[in-house]
Design a protein around this motif. Structure first.
Motif, PDB file in Angstrom:
ATOM      1  N   PRO A 297       0.323  -1.093   0.377  1.00  0.00           N
ATOM      2  CA  PRO A 297      -0.424   0.016  -0.036  1.00  0.00           C
ATOM      3  C   PRO A 297       1.024   1.387  -0.378  1.00  0.00           C
ATOM      4  CG  PRO A 297       0.112  -1.279   1.847  1.00  0.00           C
ATOM      5  CD  PRO A 297       0.289  -2.162   1.056  1.00  0.00           C
ATOM      6  N   THR A 298       1.952   1.380   0.763  1.00  0.00           N
ATOM      7  CA  THR A 298       2.335   2.718   0.840  1.00  0.00           C
ATOM      8  C   THR A 298       4.572   2.286   0.175  1.00  0.00           C
ATOM      9  OG1 THR A 298       1.173   2.898   3.343  1.00  0.00           O
ATOM     10  CG2 THR A 298       3.663   3.984   2.561  1.00  0.00           C
ATOM     11  N   LEU A 299       4.171   3.245  -1.048  1.00  0.00           N
ATOM     12  CA  LEU A 299       6.041   3.938  -1.331  1.00  0.00           C
ATOM     13  C   LEU A 299       6.072   5.539  -0.783  1.00  0.00           C
ATOM     14  CD1 LEU A 299       4.363   1.231  -3.081  1.00  0.00           C
ATOM     15  CD2 LEU A 299       5.638   2.131  -5.036  1.00  0.00           C
ATOM     16  N   ILE A 300       7.351   4.955  -0.164  1.00  0.00           N
ATOM     17  CA  ILE A 300       8.010   6.216  -0.197  1.00  0.00           C
ATOM     18  C   ILE A 300       8.894   6.489  -0.842  1.00  0.00           C
ATOM     19  CG2 ILE A 300       8.779   8.111   1.926  1.00  0.00           C
ATOM     20  CD1 ILE A 300       5.393   7.883   2.278  1.00  0.00           C
ATOM     21  N   GLU A 301       9.119   8.020  -1.775  1.00  0.00           N
ATOM     22  CA  GLU A 301      10.240   8.048  -2.154  1.00  0.00           C
ATOM     23  C   GLU A 301      11.039   9.552  -2.049  1.00  0.00           C
ATOM     24  OE1 GLU A 301       9.972   8.955  -7.342  1.00  0.00           O
ATOM     25  OE2 GLU A 301       7.981   9.070  -6.645  1.00  0.00           O
ATOM     26  N   GLY A 302      12.127   9.034  -1.490  1.00  0.00           N
ATOM     27  CA  GLY A 302      13.015  10.062  -1.225  1.00  0.00           C
ATOM     28  C   GLY A 302      14.297  10.314  -1.769  1.00  0.00           C
ATOM     29  N   HIS A 320       1.788  12.463  -1.900  1.00  0.00           N
ATOM     30  CA  HIS A 320       2.848  11.937  -1.819  1.00  0.00           C
ATOM     31  C   HIS A 320       3.151  12.383  -3.368  1.00  0.00           C
ATOM     32  CE1 HIS A 320       2.548   8.376   0.984  1.00  0.00           C
ATOM     33  NE2 HIS A 320       2.909   9.437   1.376  1.00  0.00           N
ATOM     34  N   LYS A 321       3.695  13.020  -4.225  1.00  0.00           N
ATOM     35  CA  LYS A 321       3.929  13.446  -5.666  1.00  0.00           C
ATOM     36  C   LYS A 321       4.686  12.609  -5.906  1.00  0.00           C
ATOM     37  CE  LYS A 321       3.014  18.557  -4.583  1.00  0.00           C
ATOM     38  NZ  LYS A 321       2.762  19.489  -4.908  1.00  0.00           N
ATOM     39  N   ILE A 322       4.275  12.063  -6.867  1.00  0.00           N
ATOM     40  CA  ILE A 322       5.100  10.720  -8.084  1.00  0.00           C
ATOM     41  C   ILE A 322       6.309  11.782  -8.565  1.00  0.00           C
ATOM     42  CG2 ILE A 322       4.545   9.377  -9.316  1.00  0.00           C
ATOM     43  CD1 ILE A 322       2.036   8.470  -8.694  1.00  0.00           C
ATOM     44  N   ARG A 323       7.126  10.909  -8.121  1.00  0.00           N
ATOM     45  CA  ARG A 323       9.028  11.729  -8.978  1.00  0.00           C
ATOM     46  C   ARG A 323       9.381  12.380  -8.362  1.00  0.00           C
ATOM     47  NH1 ARG A 323       9.597   9.488 -14.063  1.00  0.00           N
ATOM     48  NH2 ARG A 323       7.894   8.564 -15.114  1.00  0.00           N
ATOM     49  N   SER A 324       8.685  13.070  -7.539  1.00  0.00           N
ATOM     50  CA  SER A 324       8.715  14.159  -6.717  1.00  0.00           C
ATOM     51  C   SER A 324      10.079  13.236  -5.288  1.00  0.00           C
ATOM     52  CB  SER A 324       8.027  15.171  -5.546  1.00  0.00           C
ATOM     53  OG  SER A 324       8.848  15.898  -4.476  1.00  0.00           O
ATOM     54  N   MET A 325      11.603  13.950  -5.279  1.00  0.00           N
ATOM     55  CA  MET A 325      12.258  13.606  -4.236  1.00  0.00           C
ATOM     56  C   MET A 325      11.536  13.756  -2.573  1.00  0.00           C
ATOM     57  SD  MET A 325      15.825  14.621  -5.856  1.00  0.00           S
ATOM     58  CE  MET A 325      15.628  16.599  -5.892  1.00  0.00           C
ATOM     59  N   PHE A 402      14.065  16.477  -8.334  1.00  0.00           N
ATOM     60  CA  PHE A 402      15.247  16.369  -9.103  1.00  0.00           C
ATOM     61  C   PHE A 402      15.317  17.161 -11.036  1.00  0.00           C
ATOM     62  CE2 PHE A 402      17.865  13.650 -12.306  1.00  0.00           C
ATOM     63  CZ  PHE A 402      18.942  13.859 -11.526  1.00  0.00           C
ATOM     64  N   VAL A 403      16.197  16.877 -11.525  1.00  0.00           N
ATOM     65  CA  VAL A 403      15.916  17.575 -13.048  1.00  0.00           C
ATOM     66  C   VAL A 403      17.271  17.104 -14.125  1.00  0.00           C
ATOM     67  CG1 VAL A 403      16.532  19.321 -14.690  1.00  0.00           C
ATOM     68  CG2 VAL A 403      15.394  19.801 -12.912  1.00  0.00           C
ATOM     69  N   ALA A 404      17.935  16.646 -13.326  1.00  0.00           N
ATOM     70  CA  ALA A 404      19.513  16.329 -14.085  1.00  0.00           C
ATOM     71  C   ALA A 404      20.418  16.452 -13.146  1.00  0.00           C
ATOM     72  CB  ALA A 404      20.157  16.675 -15.556  1.00  0.00           C
ATOM     73  N   ARG A 405      21.722  15.606 -12.933  1.00  0.00           N
ATOM     74  CA  ARG A 405      23.140  15.793 -13.346  1.00  0.00           C
ATOM     75  C   ARG A 405      23.986  16.526 -13.679  1.00  0.00           C
ATOM     76  NH1 ARG A 405      25.074  14.406  -8.097  1.00  0.00           N
ATOM     77  NH2 ARG A 405      27.396  14.599  -9.208  1.00  0.00           N
ATOM     78  N   LYS A 406      24.468  17.527 -12.947  1.00  0.00           N
ATOM     79  CA  LYS A 406      24.994  19.261 -13.143  1.00  0.00           C
ATOM     80  C   LYS A 406      25.661  18.794 -14.201  1.00  0.00           C
ATOM     81  CE  LYS A 406      26.641  22.284 -11.475  1.00  0.00           C
ATOM     82  NZ  LYS A 406      26.965  23.507 -10.511  1.00  0.00           N
TER      83      LYS A 406
END
Length: 518
Positions: A297-302, A320-325, A402-406
């Motif tokens: 039931p619970t997925l946590i992004e970090g 929870h905002k999907i794809r957000s850190m 997240f956008v990208a690695r510099k």
């Protein structure tokens, strides 16, 4: 912290490993005996001891025993060969190595080229131990007896572990973390995943990785919960293990979650107890499959790094905002500020919501520095902020994206293009297993885009297929000029694509199809 668990949970399971269970009380006896064995070998405060093994309970006992002495554990990837092992253990200046029996010969070979040869003991007794030159095992050392630890020299500031970076820009660096960092990170993970003493944390990630040590082990200790330890990740047996061990929480990386999503559904076992999963990045399909098909039931992004464990996460209660850190991580005690996070421009000025800049972090869990590398340590900070090297932005609700690695930015015709975005979009092609976009020099100046593509097993994909897919899903400026179909991509020990190796591989461009030349 470990001994405090004995006051309230002495008989509770602490570690479960391959059918064997160790209570907190039993683990304490092993830790005491291991401390005594290390003292007999002359290990003292500040010394480093290497670990060369897949996951094993002795790695946990060793970490705690070394901490008891004020000494340091330096774990290495068990998939490394002799040359890589020699580099890390020479750099760490280990006085000894605890190694798996099947890696003994490689460990000996690695040590043969070291200026000061460390002692080696095996972490378990197996049939192969007889072929290891009669080398001692940790079990042998423990059976010699233990004695109370005297003159305890450790403090919260004592370094307890070296986490070697994946080396995406060259030689791995040794990230130094204190005992206080590990304790605080574990407490933060209690808040992040709402851990309870009854939780059973399944650890499938390797114990040379910050996730396994600081989140799975640290979280289990902080909650007084149970660590279900697996030697290594097995996709085919994952759901069987989840069911049999009654695991309630698991940490993954994107690659592991992706593999599980693509395994035959006949391997899924119903009636499991898994309620929570931590990792990143998770896309919409990951949420759908794990919540609807796998009943988690619970997925946590970090978000975190070896240098700054647990900096951001989606709050457990939501939203929870999907794809957000997520938002800056919190500690169970409101008075403890776990992380300050900002977005900075190149001058160091903090930017407002919506503007892209470098993610910078202040946290009490920040690394103590890179071992024997004062220059890189100094370069990693500006005005007290740790510089992550990641481009990101935050929205009006305080969620970071997240956008990208510099270093993963492709500069094409005056525009910045995220290699990570191209990897994701092209990786969604039904015939593509994995994709990696890198910059290559353009005759017009700046960069052109080359993408290396690995097809799915028993499927075929052509460069022209990738071009059509990109034109349908990306703006024209982001459509790659070169496409190389390859059998595999180079990876770091944490399963990220090693793009620095791709950029250095001149054969990739030679093998690529120039779509512009048709």
């Amino acid at each position: 912290m470990f001994r405090s668990r004995l006051k309230v949970a002495a008989d509770r399971e602490f570690i479960v490993f391959e059918g064997k269970s160790y209570s907190y009380r039993e683990a304490e006896r092993y830790v005491q005996a291991t401390s005594a064995a290390l003292k007999r070998r002359g290990v003292k405060a500040g010394d480093r001891v290497g670990v060369y093994s897949t996951n094993h309970p002795t790695s946990v006992f060793l970490l705690l025993a070394l901490a008891d002495l004020g000494a340091i554990m330096a774990p290495v990837n068990p998939e490394y060969g002799a040359e890589e092992v020699r580099y890390i253990f020479s750099h760490a200046e280990v006085c000894g190595i605890v190694c798996a029996p099947d890696l003994y010969e490689t460990a000996v070979l690695a040590c043969s080229g070291m200026p000061s040869r460390p002692w080696i003991i095996l972490n378990e007794s197996t049939a192969t131990a007889e072929s290891s030159g009669g080398n001692a095992t940790l079990q042998d050392e423990i059976l010699k007896g233990s004695s109370p630890i005297e003159n305890h020299q450790a403090s919260a500031a004592s370094t307890c572990v070296f986490i070697y970076t994946s080396g995406t820009t060259g030689f791995p660096k040794a990230v130094m973390h204190s005992q206080g960092n590990l304790v605080t990170a574990g407490e933060g993970f209690v808040e992040r995943m709402h851990l309870q003493p009854a939780d059973r944390l399944l650890c499938i990630l390797p114990l040379f990785h910050v996730n396994a040590i600081f989140y799975s082990l640290g979280g289990a200790l902080a909650a007084g919960a149970t660590l279900v330890l697996e030697r290594r990740f097995s996709a085919s047996n994952f759901w069987k293990i989840v069911k049999e061990t009654r695991a309630t929480e698991v940490n993954t990386i994107a690659a592991a979650a992706s593999i599980l999503m693509r395994r035959p559904r006949t391997e899924f076992v119903e009636g499991h107890h898994l309620q929570k999963m931590y990792g990143a990045p998770f896309d919409e399909e990951t949420y759908r499959v794990f919540q609807e098909e796998f009943a988690v039931p619970t997925l946590i992004e970090g978000y975190g790094m070896s240098e700054i464990p647990g900096a951001l996460n989606n709050p457990f209660p939501g939203p929870h905002k999907i794809r957000s850190m997520g938002q800056p991580s919190r500690h169970p005690q409101a008075s403890v500020q776990l992380a300050q996070v900002g977005i900075s421009d190149d001058s160091g000025a903090l930017l407002p919501p919506g503007e892209i800049g470098e993610l910078v972090v202040k946290t009490p869990i920040v690394m103590q520095g890179y071992f024997k590398d004062a220059g890189q340590t100094e370069a990693a900070f500006r005005d007290g902020w740790f510089l992550t090297g990641d481009l990101a932005y935050y929205d009006k609700e305080g969620y970071y994206w997240f956008v990208a690695r510099k270093k993963d930015i492709i500069r094409r015709r005056g525009e910045n293009i995220s290699g990570a975005e191209l990897d994701r979009v092209i990786g969604n092609h039904p015939a593509v297993l994995e994709a990696a976009a890198i910059p290559v020099p353009s005759e017009l100046g700046e960069d052109d885009i080359l993408v290396a593509v690995v097809p799915r097993p028993e499927m075929t994909v052509k460069p022209e297929d990738i071009e059509v897919w990109c034109r349908n899903h990306l703006s024209a400026i982001k459509v790659p000029r070169y496409v190389a179909i390859v059998d595999e991509l180079p990876h770091t020990p944490t399963h990220r694509v090693a793009k620095f190796k791709l950029r250095d591989d001149v054969s990739i461009r030679t093998a690529a199809t120039d779509l512009q030349a048709r």
